[in-house]
Structure formats: C-alpha cells, structure tokens
Write a protein that holds these residues in place. Structure first.
Motif, mmCIF file in Angstrom:
data_model
loop_
_atom_site.group_PDB
_atom_site.id
_atom_site.type_symbol
_atom_site.label_atom_id
_atom_site.label_comp_id
_atom_site.label_asym_id
_atom_site.label_seq_id
_atom_site.Cartn_x
_atom_site.Cartn_y
_atom_site.Cartn_z
ATOM 1 N N ILE A 183 41.726 9.586 -23.799
ATOM 2 C CA ILE A 183 42.552 9.730 -25.253
ATOM 3 C C ILE A 183 43.962 9.040 -25.857
ATOM 4 N N TYR A 184 43.572 7.890 -26.100
ATOM 5 C CA TYR A 184 45.326 7.097 -27.451
ATOM 6 C C TYR A 184 45.478 7.637 -28.427
ATOM 7 N N TYR A 185 46.469 7.675 -28.259
ATOM 8 C CA TYR A 185 47.396 8.073 -29.870
ATOM 9 C C TYR A 185 48.263 7.040 -30.230
ATOM 10 N N GLN A 186 48.550 6.817 -31.503
ATOM 11 C CA GLN A 186 49.100 5.760 -31.904
ATOM 12 C C GLN A 186 50.426 6.558 -32.264
ATOM 13 N N THR A 187 51.735 6.386 -32.606
ATOM 14 C CA THR A 187 52.520 6.842 -33.782
ATOM 15 C C THR A 187 53.291 5.981 -33.778
ATOM 16 N N LYS A 188 54.684 5.854 -34.786
ATOM 17 C CA LYS A 188 55.359 5.267 -34.864
ATOM 18 C C LYS A 188 57.281 6.430 -34.778
ATOM 19 N N VAL A 189 57.976 5.293 -34.754
ATOM 20 C CA VAL A 189 59.389 5.741 -34.013
ATOM 21 C C VAL A 189 59.866 4.746 -34.290
ATOM 22 N N SER A 190 61.179 5.569 -35.413
ATOM 23 C CA SER A 190 62.576 4.774 -35.203
ATOM 24 C C SER A 190 62.753 3.719 -34.856
#
Length: 360
Positions: free
Chosen positions: A273-280
């Motif tokens: 499973i692939y998941y993308q998230t944004k981080v500051s």
C-alpha cells in the motif's frame, strides 16, 4: 484447500521452466500414461491431471494467475472447458497413433458434451464492487443476486404439458446440433444445444409460453458470499450450483467477478500500500512524529531530522494480506515538503534569515 497437487510437481519441472521445457515434460508423461497405451486403473486420472497442468502452465495468463493465487486462481476464474482452450495438444499427439484431438477431448471430458449440457444448467456471471478494506479483511455478506428459478408453469421442462408428440425439424428431436470447431491448433467435436427448440427436441410452437422454453424464470436469489482477504481486482469466485437450473435439477455455476473500488487515500501495488503525505519544512529539518492513516487504523511515524522531500518510509505488515495466507505486504509512506502559501511578516523574516545563514 482443493486437494490438487502442484502443477509444477505434476509435470516434474521447475517454477521457472520455459514453455518448451513444459511441453517436452508433458509429452513424455502423456505418451506414457495415455489410456490407449497404459491400462493401469489410475492411468486415465493421471493423464487428466497432467493435461490440466500442461494447459495451465503453457498459457501465459493462466500461468500468471496460478503462480499468484494457486489452484484458487484457476478454479475461481475458468470453467473446465476454458482451462483447456488454447492449449496445443494437436502437435504433441500428431503421429502418436492415438488419433486426433477429438480422442483427447473424449478422455478429458468423457465425450458427453451433449449429455452434460442437458444435465447441467448454464453458468451465470455477477459483477460485485468491493472496497480496499474488504480486500484487507475479507468479506462475508448475504447478497441478493439476480438469478433464475425453475418455471412453475412447465415444471422446468420448457415444454407445454403433453407437447412431446412432434419432433423439432432442425435437430430431428435430439435437441442437439453437432459441429466441428477449431481453436488454433485444437479441434473440438462440439455438440451444441439446438437453437430452434432450445434443446427440448420439440417444435418451437410447443415450447412453454411462460418461460419461452427456457424452463426458468428470473428471480432474486439470496446467496452468502465469502470473499477471502487478498483478492485482486478482476478475480472471480466460483459458486458451484448457483447458476441456471436445468430440467434434470442440476444447476450451473455462478461466477462472481470482483472489482475493487478506488480508495481516496491509498494506492495498491500488489500486496503493498502506498500513501503520500505533506510535512512542513521545520518538521523535515528538525525531525518529528506524525500520525499516519493505515488500513488498520492510525499509527505514529518518526521523521528523522534532515529528511528530504520524496523520502519513502516503510511500515511493516500494514499492507494487504497475501492471498495464500503467508503474512502481509507493507505500507510505504512518501513524505513531501509542504510549501506555505501564506506567511506572516515574522515567518517571512525567519525564512529570510535562514536563507542568509552561512553554511558550515
């Protein structure tokens, strides 16, 4: 469990054997165990077993399906006739003294296509959309599936009461039309149901008006579906005896074809499973712990200091269960830098100072 032996074991070849090696192995065994040559009681069943193994492993699509899902991937997707369709038996048994493929077809299917059609109803297909969560945990549910029940007017015979006195002129009352069909190198001596009388052997005007000679009428059937975890998009479940009824009472099979719905958060690639998230920027630079959704609930992910945008992190065993029950895939989390679009004067000043800060 199906109780069947592994196809590679049956033909005594390795899992990376080439098509030519598979063909040679099958020919050697088939000539040894062909019922016309080998009169041992178990020879015919062994011949059928190795012929099925060859038909699957010599076909790229069927072999891929078998390598991934085992026998469930074959039995759940193909009918017995479909398993053998496209296999090159013609060149293997040419000049062998065993006759043409019609002889092989008789051994594999008993040479009773017409009788089989009369005993058994037609197969049906039903398409079902499921979620990625259903794939992960499996699904057991009762579904109302459009199907057929025996016609109450004619009792499932398809013929008006007392209307068997005349014969169908097309098939002369046999209910069957014999044709010779070719599929590549294969030739089938095929017995088809007569279209004029629907296999009933009587003139069309003698067919039941309520079901138009089909012997069955449409209905909704409640069926319990048991979908195992780890199935793939396009996988089909074979439910024996849940298809069309027949005059002899033996129903065909129902094939439930699964379609996995697109997920708003995750992308599936095999069992992973692939998941993308944004981080500051500050969290990437200084390090942080962030919450990440998974198919099993939220979990914490440690972001080390100095993490670059585009870095992939792996969460072990947070993916899809393997279809055969051996562990799970992983979840991969890609972190990307979140560029602020609106900043206060203080924030702008801090970024300017950071830009002007000399590097060591």
């Amino acid at each position: 469990m199906t109780g069947k032996r592994d196809y590679y074991e049956v033909l005594d070849v390795s899992k990376d054997a080439s098509k030519e090696e598979i063909k040679k192995a099958y020919r050697k065994l088939a000539l040894k165990y062909h019922p016309d040559r080998n009169k041992a009681p178990e020879a015919e069943s062994q011949f059928k077993e190795m012929s099925e193994a060859y038909a699957v492993l010599s076909d790229d699509e069927k072999r891929s399906q078998y390598d991934r899902f085992g026998h469930a991937g074959i039995n759940g997707r193909y009918t017995p006739e479909d398993i053998f369709r496209g296999a090159d038996f013609e060149s293997i048994f040419r000049n062998s003294g065993f006759g043409g493929f019609e002889s092989i077809f008789d051994i594999l299917f008993g040479g009773r296509a017409g009788q089989r059609n009369r005993r058994r109803g037609a197969d049906l297909r039903y398409d079902l959309t499921i979620t990625l969560e259903d794939v992960t945990f499996g699904l057991k549910k009762e579904a109302q599936i459009p199907g057929f029940e025996s016609c109450g007017t004619c009792g499932g015979s398809g013929v008006k009461p007392g209307a068997y006195s005349k014969k169908c002129p097309e098939c002369e009352g046999t209910g069957e039309i014999r044709r010779l069909r070719s599929f590549g190198f294969m030739r089938f001596a095929e017995v088809q149901v007569c279209r004029k009388c629907r296999g009933k052997g009587v003139p069309a005007e003698n067919l039941c008006n309520a079901c138009n000679g089909a012997g069955a009428v449409k209905s909704l059937r409640k069926i319990m579906l048991n979908i195992p975890a780890g199935v793939d998009d396009g996988f089909s479940l074979r439910l024996a005896g849940e298809g069309m009824p027949s005059t002899a009472g033996q129903r065909g099979d129902l094939y439930v074809v699964l379609h996995v719905k697109h997920h708003k958060l995750f992308v599936r690639r095999g069992d992973h499973i692939y998941y993308q998230t944004k981080v500051s920027f500050p969290k990437l630079a200084l390090g942080a712990k962030i919450s990440v959704p998974t198919l099993y609930g939220e979990t914490k992910l440690k972001i080390p200091a100095g993490t670059q945008t585009g870095t992939l992190f792996k969460l072990r065993n947070k993916g899809i269960p393997h279809f055969r029950g051996f562990g799970k895939g992983d979840q991969f989390v890609e972190v990307t830098a979140e560029t602020p679009t609106k900043m206060s004067q203080k924030q702008k000043k801090l970024f300017e100072e950071l830009t002007e800060e000399p590097k060591d």
